[in-house]
Design an enzyme around this catalytic site. Structure first.
Site, PDB file in Angstrom:
ATOM      1  CG  ASP A 329      -1.898   1.078   1.292  1.00 62.53           C
ATOM      2  OD1 ASP A 329      -2.273   1.567   0.212  1.00 62.53           O
ATOM      3  OD2 ASP A 329      -2.308   1.473   2.394  1.00 62.53           O
ATOM      4  CE  LYS A 330      -0.295   7.249  -2.728  1.00 60.22           C
ATOM      5  NZ  LYS A 330      -0.291   8.316  -1.674  1.00 60.22           N
TER       6      LYS A 330
END
Length: 892
Positions: A329-330
């Protein structure tokens, strides 16, 4: 609980349905009755496996079954001491595995307790804080910035209310809420008159009535789909299962053939031969191996816990070492999840802002020089505007941490103002226009310190351009739009600021006041900056042959910009291959597999895309780690070889579906776990390389004795003693070996790599033959000299132990010379060696140990034989390692 489309009916109808009141809420008695009727507001954890069942599960191993068969035969033969020792060994193994598994579960439970949430409700006309699990349908809930929403709620009041719904929908931008009735076919992400369990209030305030709790919420519905996702067996479990079956078949075939040979050729008595065959079976079984593997994995679990990664089950530690792809995930994992102003664009120049995060440490610079606010009126007005027209707060806690409340983009503007070299005032608004998505700005009428009245406006740049008279298509507006486009491609969000001087008598502000005549003060470029340590971690992944893929709900341009800063993508060209979820939806299976391999960034993805991506990568032969925090991530987390949940912002559903929980939500922690996984796996292999020659030596000695009709040099009890005492003492030292140089510069091992390579099989056979041959030669000499069988057995037992003691130092380094700079780095190796010597002296000279193991006290000169054989094996193995390394140049 009744299933209704609450977003499609009036809020007042929902309130009447639940027989509650907007102002007074439920009474205490009503709430208690509904708690009994609907149950607690918790997701069902599923039926927990009983402790006894967990314990019994540790006996489910083919090698343990052979030991239990051996125990039954010894009962039949009347050798009850042998039976007791065999059963004791089996129980010790199961107990060690059970204890270590329980420790990992307790660590995770500790995190759950830390993250328990509360809710603000109205009951009996009073606002009160209660445990979220006690919320019931019909409760009136008060919503404020930062609140975690405890249940699914139909709103009847929403004042500039925005909710962060990424745990449910994956959308990183807060969603603006209202109260209007919506169409019947409105999809979940567009149900703006509702807020959902597990999401968070980003800004504004609101009131609503609870319409669903527990498993009836949207999060609860997704939770039920987890049961349909197939879990993947870890590489270690697959390998050890194959290894166990292979050894068990070999043992059974060898013992049957040996029994037939001994019975018909040497005419052994049946009972004596059965005991000898059992001795060989016991000798061949590495019964200490499950215990030591559990201990090594458990130590890995504890090391990872100290490094902020909680691992739920032991084999997952080893799986981390095999990871070849990390899908991350960012927001908050690769980035800080703290919006930061990195540039200020004024009408005549662009300024750089240093420092990241909400802590106001940094400078506003023109070139490399810090700007003096006293000499820059435009910048001072810009900072005053963004600080004044702002609903967020920024405070420093007693322990020095900076905390914010409100919209992240507003919070970072406060931080920007604090970075000025002089204090910037936050003026009190005499009148305001609150922000609304329909007009995309907010305004405030203020009186400055010199008595001058101005209107400050903050909002979307395109709206501000209209207010200052920059017509669409004009040269000046085109210049500003070009600047905005450049910053947008760098992944930055743009916020504008403008002002207008007004007459002294003005006391109010409306939309007409700001529609024209404004002066543009400038723009702020905002980004969620990458974690610095995560950038280094991505670099380390590249060196280790681990591919990093970013999966985010954000827009493609933003994701690509962050990806480039992170170093994700082609190392030489700097090119980042990105694709959006909607493009994936239109692909065939073959196209999807190709995209999964070639793309670095997956933007605007759905939960289905994440699950499909994991499956595609696994089908391409990858060991896949997947990060996630929301309920929508749970199916992909469960399917992945290593599901990694966020400990801070993650939902309980995502944690339950994962093998690992990050306490700090940091990508670097995942990479640290991969490094630890590789160290653990290397130490597991070294342990096998150390333990199996003992079994091979014992088996060879007994096999040769039966083959040549000689006396048995060891009893089954003595064999078990050697196997267990070396496993729980000196072999434990290998678990503490440090990671070898270059471990994180080699590619991940292949998923189907065998636990025993050809070289390992050679080394085990080689050590077994030279050790067994030496001990058999010693035995023959002692027997010919007329020594008692008990003395021969005792010296043989000590010789086997000494061989293992010396061989430990051979195995501390697989291929290189043992006497190197790291020789004294593992102090445990020396401590357990000393402990083993003390134990073996006890076995030889303490009476009750003599009785239990059939040993006798021996004179000092007899110790020469074991020490000489052990040292000889040590020297020969070191010579073999040198030849393999320098002459053959064989890879392990």
């Amino acid at each position: 609980m009744e299933e209704k489309k609450w977003y499609h009916i009036e809020a007042d109808d929902a309130i009447r349905h639940f027989q509650t009141n907007k102002k007074t809420g439920l009474t205490k008695e009503e709430a208690e009755g509904r708690l009994e009727k609907y149950g607690t507001n918790e997701l069902p954890e599923g039926e927990k496996e009983p402790k006894w069942k967990k314990f019994i599960r540790h006996f489910h191993d083919v090698l343990i079954y052979i030991l239990l068969i051996a125990a039954m035969i010894t009962i039949f033969l009347g050798h009850y001491l042998d039976t007791t020792i065999i059963l004791l060994v089996v129980i010790i193994n199961a107990t060690i595995g059970y204890i270590q598994e329980s420790k990992a579960e307790k660590a995770l439970d500790g995190i759950k307790k830390l993250l328990s949430s509360k809710a603000n409700v109205v009951r009996d006309g009073k606002r009160m804080e209660i445990q979220a699990k006690d919320v019931v349908p019909g409760d009136i809930v008060v919503l404020s910035p930062g609140d975690k929403i405890p249940a699914d709620i139909r709103l009847f009041r929403a004042d500039n209310l925005k909710a962060e719904e990424s745990p449910l929908t994956g959308e990183s931008v807060p969603v603006e809420k209202g109260v209007a009735v919506l169409d019947e076919d409105t999809v979940l992400g567009d149900r703006t008159n509702m807020v959902f369990s597990g999401t968070t209030i980003a800004s504004g305030s609101g009131l609503g009535v609870v319409i669903s709790t527990g498993s009836y919420t949207e999060i609860g519905k997704i939770n039920t789909s987890l049961a349909e996702v197939e879990e993947i067996k870890t590489p270690l479990l697959q390998q050890t299962a194959k290894f166990g079956k292979m050894i068990s078949v070999f043992i059974l075939v060898a013992t049957v053939l040996l029994f037939i040979f001994g019975y018909f050729i040497h005419d052994y008595a049946t009972a004596e031969l059965l005991l000898a065959v059992i001795g060989m079976a016991v000798a061949a079984i590495p019964e200490g191996l499950p215990a030591i593997l559990s201990i090594i994995l458990a130590l890995g679990v504890q090391t990872m816990a100290r490094n902020k990664a909680i691992v739920r089950n032991l084999p997952s530690v080893e799986t981390l070492g095999a990871v070849s792809v990390i899908c991350s995930d960012k927001t908050g994992t690769l980035t800080k999840n703290e919006m930061t102003v990195t540039s200020v664009i004024l009408p005549d120049r662009e300024l750089k802002v240093t420092g990241v995060g909400y802590a106001p440490y940094g400078e506003i610079q023109d070139g490399e020089e810090e700007i003096d606010i006293k000499t820059d009126d435009t910048l001072e007005d810009f900072l005053t505007c963004v600080k004044t027209v702002n609903e967020a707060s920024l405070e420093q806690t007693e322990d020095g941490e900076w905390v914010t409340a409100g919209e992240p983009t507003e919070s970072c503007l406060l931080t920007l103002a604090e970075k000025a070299n002089q204090p910037i005032p936050r003026l009190e608004g005499m009148a305001t226009i609150p922000f609304d998505s329909s007009y995309k700005y907010m305004a405030s009428l203020v009186e400055k310190d010199d008595g001058e009245k101005v209107i400050y406006v903050k909002g979307a740049p395109d709206r501000l351009f209209d207010m200052v008279g920059l017509k669409a298509g004009s040269e000046e507006r085109s210049v500003w739009e070009e600047v905005m486009s450049k910053h947008a491609k760098m992944g930055r969000r743009i916020i504008g600021a403008a002002m207008k001087k007004v007459p002294q008598e003005q006391t109010n502000v409306n939309h007409e006041d700001v529609a024209s005549g404004m002066t543009l003060l400038g723009l702020a470029g905002i980004i969620d900056p990458p974690r610095e340590e995560a950038i280094y971690a991505v670099e380390e992944c590249k060196k280790a042959g681990v591919t990093v893929k970013m999966i985010t709900g954000d827009h493609k341009d933003t994701a690509v910009a962050i990806g480039k800063e992170m170093g994700i993508g082609d190392e030489n060209s700097g090119h980042v291959q990105a694709i959006e979820g909607r493009d994936l939806d239109d692909m065939t299976e073959e196209e999807f597999h190709a995209a999964a391999k070639s793309c670095d960034i997956f933007a605007r993805t759905s939960p289905e895309n994440k699950l499909q991506l994991v499956q595609a990568l696994q089908e391409e032969g990858h060991i896949c780690a997947m990060t996630g925090d929301g309920v929508n991530d749970a199916p992909a987390l469960k399917r992945a070889d290593i599901g990694v949940a966020m400990g801070i912002k993650g939902t309980e559903v995502s944690k339950d579906a994962s093998e690992m929980v990050l306490v700090d939500d940091n990508f670097k922690t995942i990479v640290n776990a991969v490094r630890e996984g590789r160290r653990v796996y290397d130490n597991l292999k070294k342990t096998i390389l150390f333990i199996l020659p003992t079994n091979g030596t014992e088996s060879f000695i007994i096999f040769a004795s039966i083959l040549f009709g000689a006396m048995m040099p060891l009893t089954p009890v003595q064999i078990l003693w050697i196997n267990m005492v070396t496993a729980v003492t000196i072999s434990l030292a290998i678990a503490f070996e440090k990671i070898e140089q270059g471990t994180m510069e080699r590619p991940p091992r292949e998923p189907d790599e065998k636990l025993l390579s050809g070289y390992y099989i050679f080394r085990i056979a080689f050590v077994s033959l030279i050790a067994g041959g030496g001990i058999l030669t010693m035995n023959a000499d002692l027997i010919q000299s007329g020594y008692d069988q008990a003395v021969v057995n005792t010296v043989t037992l000590q010789a086997l132990v000494m061989v293992q003691l010396f061989h430990l130092f051979n195995c501390r380094n697989e291929r290189n010379f043992v006497f190197n700079k790291d020789f004294f780095s593992n102090k445990i190796a020396f401590l357990v060696s000393a402990l083993l010597i003390l134990i073996q002296l006890g076995v030889t000279y303490i009476p009750f140990m003599n009785t239990a193991l059939g040993t006798v006290p021996i004179d000092a000169e007899y110790w020469v034989f074991p020490i000489v054989i052990g040292f000889a094996v040590f020297v020969i193995v070191e010579i073999e390692k040198w030849i393999t390394r320098k002459v053959v140049k064989l890879k392990v």
